[in-house]
Design a protein around this motif. Structure first.
Motif, PDB file in Angstrom:
ATOM      1  N   GLY A  57       1.017  -1.249   0.287  1.00  0.00           N
ATOM      2  CA  GLY A  57      -0.302  -0.138   0.437  1.00  0.00           C
ATOM      3  C   GLY A  57       0.539   1.723   0.036  1.00  0.00           C
ATOM      4  N   THR A  58       2.281   1.796   0.770  1.00  0.00           N
ATOM      5  CA  THR A  58       3.042   2.609   0.645  1.00  0.00           C
ATOM      6  C   THR A  58       3.266   2.417  -1.283  1.00  0.00           C
ATOM      7  OG1 THR A  58       3.750   1.365   2.704  1.00  0.00           O
ATOM      8  CG2 THR A  58       4.887   3.214   1.479  1.00  0.00           C
ATOM      9  N   SER A  80      -2.576   9.268  10.679  1.00  0.00           N
ATOM     10  CA  SER A  80      -2.713   8.699   9.519  1.00  0.00           C
ATOM     11  C   SER A  80      -1.985   7.225  10.379  1.00  0.00           C
ATOM     12  CB  SER A  80      -3.574   8.961   8.155  1.00  0.00           C
ATOM     13  OG  SER A  80      -2.775   8.353   7.199  1.00  0.00           O
ATOM     14  N   ASP A 152      -6.080   8.300   0.231  1.00  0.00           N
ATOM     15  CA  ASP A 152      -5.379   6.819   0.533  1.00  0.00           C
ATOM     16  C   ASP A 152      -6.378   6.266   1.277  1.00  0.00           C
ATOM     17  OD1 ASP A 152      -3.919   5.110   2.742  1.00  0.00           O
ATOM     18  OD2 ASP A 152      -2.854   6.003   3.304  1.00  0.00           O
ATOM     19  N   ALA A 154      -6.471   2.585   1.873  1.00  0.00           N
ATOM     20  CA  ALA A 154      -6.154   1.805   2.817  1.00  0.00           C
ATOM     21  C   ALA A 154      -7.069   0.910   4.156  1.00  0.00           C
ATOM     22  CB  ALA A 154      -4.900   1.690   3.577  1.00  0.00           C
ATOM     23  N   HIS A 155      -7.934   1.605   4.299  1.00  0.00           N
ATOM     24  CA  HIS A 155      -8.839   0.876   5.289  1.00  0.00           C
ATOM     25  C   HIS A 155     -10.263   0.717   4.576  1.00  0.00           C
ATOM     26  CE1 HIS A 155      -6.156   3.659   8.717  1.00  0.00           C
ATOM     27  NE2 HIS A 155      -5.912   2.165   8.447  1.00  0.00           N
ATOM     28  N   SER A 176      -4.534  -0.800   0.766  1.00  0.00           N
ATOM     29  CA  SER A 176      -3.157  -1.543   1.230  1.00  0.00           C
ATOM     30  C   SER A 176      -3.733  -3.360   1.324  1.00  0.00           C
ATOM     31  CB  SER A 176      -2.524  -1.226   2.707  1.00  0.00           C
ATOM     32  OG  SER A 176      -2.270  -2.357   3.174  1.00  0.00           O
ATOM     33  N   LYS A 181      -4.755  -5.960   7.327  1.00  0.00           N
ATOM     34  CA  LYS A 181      -5.651  -5.097   6.983  1.00  0.00           C
ATOM     35  C   LYS A 181      -7.166  -6.631   6.611  1.00  0.00           C
ATOM     36  CE  LYS A 181      -4.122  -1.130   6.029  1.00  0.00           C
ATOM     37  NZ  LYS A 181      -2.269  -1.191   6.810  1.00  0.00           N
TER      38      LYS A 181
HETATM   39  C1  LIG Z   1      -1.801   0.472   5.769  1.00  0.00           C
HETATM   40  C2  LIG Z   1      -1.538   1.571   5.413  1.00  0.00           C
HETATM   41  C3  LIG Z   1      -1.052   2.129   4.622  1.00  0.00           C
HETATM   42  C4  LIG Z   1       0.339   0.438   4.157  1.00  0.00           C
HETATM   43  O1  LIG Z   1      -0.003  -0.020   3.280  1.00  0.00           O
HETATM   44  P1  LIG Z   1       1.329  -0.912   4.035  1.00  0.00           P
HETATM   45  O2  LIG Z   1       0.704  -2.425   2.515  1.00  0.00           O
HETATM   46  O3  LIG Z   1       1.775  -1.900   5.244  1.00  0.00           O
HETATM   47  O4  LIG Z   1       2.557  -1.158   2.830  1.00  0.00           O
HETATM   48  C5  LIG Z   1      -0.873   2.712   3.934  1.00  0.00           C
HETATM   49  N1  LIG Z   1      -1.741   3.803   4.661  1.00  0.00           N
HETATM   50  C6  LIG Z   1      -2.427   3.256   5.984  1.00  0.00           C
HETATM   51  C7  LIG Z   1      -3.998   4.137   6.602  1.00  0.00           C
HETATM   52  C8  LIG Z   1      -2.066   2.222   6.304  1.00  0.00           C
HETATM   53  O5  LIG Z   1      -3.484   1.509   7.478  1.00  0.00           O
END
Ligand SMILES: *Cc1c(COP(=O)(O)O)cnc(C)c1O
Length: 357
Positions: A57-58, A80, A152, A154-155, A176, A181
């Motif tokens: 996710g990064t 975050s 972003d 990711a969540h 992510s 997750k």
């Molecule tokens: C987990 C997360 C990331 C990073 O994702 P990775 O897959 O661990 O690199 C970025 N932003 C948020 C808000 C996250 O919770």
């Protein structure tokens, strides 16, 4: 020991069948058949047009900035996971923080407007704990000021806003799929790209900038997902409905017991919840410490999501004051939530919290 989350591992026999397939065809990475299949199935499941799988996710955030040619100053949230900010800094971009709404915990659109200058090129909001941002207002601000928006997300796996995927807002959303997750591919992530014309560019960027044997049109990196990770994703996707249901049951149980006892995140009424997290807000850092220590004594380990507030990171210059985010980050705890958390364990967690207040 109970941690904030426990990696969900899907049916092993099914995973083995995919591994047999990988051994039979010898294709382990470089956009193999399982990565293609997962891209297709995820796009369909999530209700999005263009989905590109990546290594995490990064790097999904980094590829998004590069796909959109983001330059100079980027407005983002101080509340975050560190990757939201660090991905900007490692790409030579300068984070300008906009403080959050203390109830929704998301970036406050009003503050975004106040932070825009002629050197601002983009906004990077986060749907914190899967709670949808004020997407319509943010997208309007972006249009009026000719800025790009990278969410972003990711969540925000599977979160809908007004009946469609939240990922359809902004220019690009990133996901992510890390093991912590709710949907995961061990390590992994994705870009959801709303402009069809940018999909090919993102695909070169994750593969060293290579278009074909003759042509390398972009400065790229290596951010590819491999077949073993895609296989995990395919197995997870088959079981995602029960994962979501079991998380929901834990969430509702906590909510019933703790609403009114501690402060909870205010949900966006236009959006669905994927029950990925259960954050509680204590009155102050002292009370947060008390609750955390009481839980730790029972081998229960909530996490301080998110702490510290990202504007206070050592590598952020000049210093920017974000009073709301700094206050919230000192007194928030995310409780354990995952499918295997038993009723008995939930009751125990609730009792320990109530006893510590
Ligand atoms: C987990 C997360 C990331 C990073 O994702 P990775 O897959 O661990 O690199 C970025 N932003 C948020 C808000 C996250 O919770």
């Amino acid at each position: 020991m109970i941690n904030v989350t426990k990696t969900y591992l899907p049916d092993k026999e099914k995973y083995k069948k995919y591994i047999d397939q990988i051994y039979a065809n010898g294709w382990v990475t470089n956009r193999g058949p399982l990565v293609r299949e997962l891209e297709q199935r995820l796009a369909e499941y999530l209700g999005v047009k263009n989905l590109v799988l990546v290594a995490n996710g990064t790097v999904a955030l980094e590829i998004a900035y590069r796909t959109l040619d983001i330059k100079d100053y980027v407005i983002t949230t101080p509340f975050s996971f560190v990757a939201t900010t660090s991905s900007l800094v490692t790409n030579g971009l300068k984070p300008v923080f906009s403080d959050i709404n203390p109830d929704t915990l998301n970036i406050n659109p009003q503050n975004i407007t106040n932070s825009i200058t002629k050197n601002t090129s983009a906004i990077v909001p986060v749907h914190v704990f899967g709670n949808a941002c004020d997407v319509e207002q943010i997208d309007n601000i972006a249009k009026e000021n000719d800025l790009k928006v990278i969410y972003d997300a990711a969540h925000a796996f599977g979160v809908n806003y007004k009946g469609q995927s939240i990922l359809n807002y902004g220019n690009i959303s990133t996901l992510s799929f890390h093991a912590t997750k709710l949907f995961h591919t061990i390590e992994g992530g994705a870009l959801v790209i709303n402009d069809d014309d940018l999909v090919e560019k993102a695909r070169y960027l994750i593969n060293f900038g290579i278009e074909n044997r003759e042509s390398i049109p972009e400065l790229g990196t290596n951010a590819k997902m491999n077949e073993f990770e895609a296989a995990m994703g395919l197995c997870m996707l088959d079981e995602i409905e029960s994962v979501l249901e079991e998380r929901k049951a834990v969430f509702e149980n906590y909510k019933l017991a703790l609403e009114g006892v501690v402060k909870l995140q205010k949900p966006n009424t236009h959006s669905s919840n994927n029950h990925g997290y259960f954050p509680i807000l204590l009155e102050n850092e002292n009370q947060m410490d008390q609750v955390q220590q009481a839980l730790n004594r029972h081998e229960i380990h909530p996490r301080r999501y998110f702490h510290p507030s990202l504007n206070t990171l050592s590598y952020i210059e000049p210093k920017q004051d974000m009073p709301i985010s700094q206050d919230i980050s000192k007194r928030i705890l995310s409780l354990p939530i995952y499918p295997e958390l038993t009723k008995k364990e939930q009751v125990n967690i609730i009792n320990v919290i109530q006893g510590a207040l």
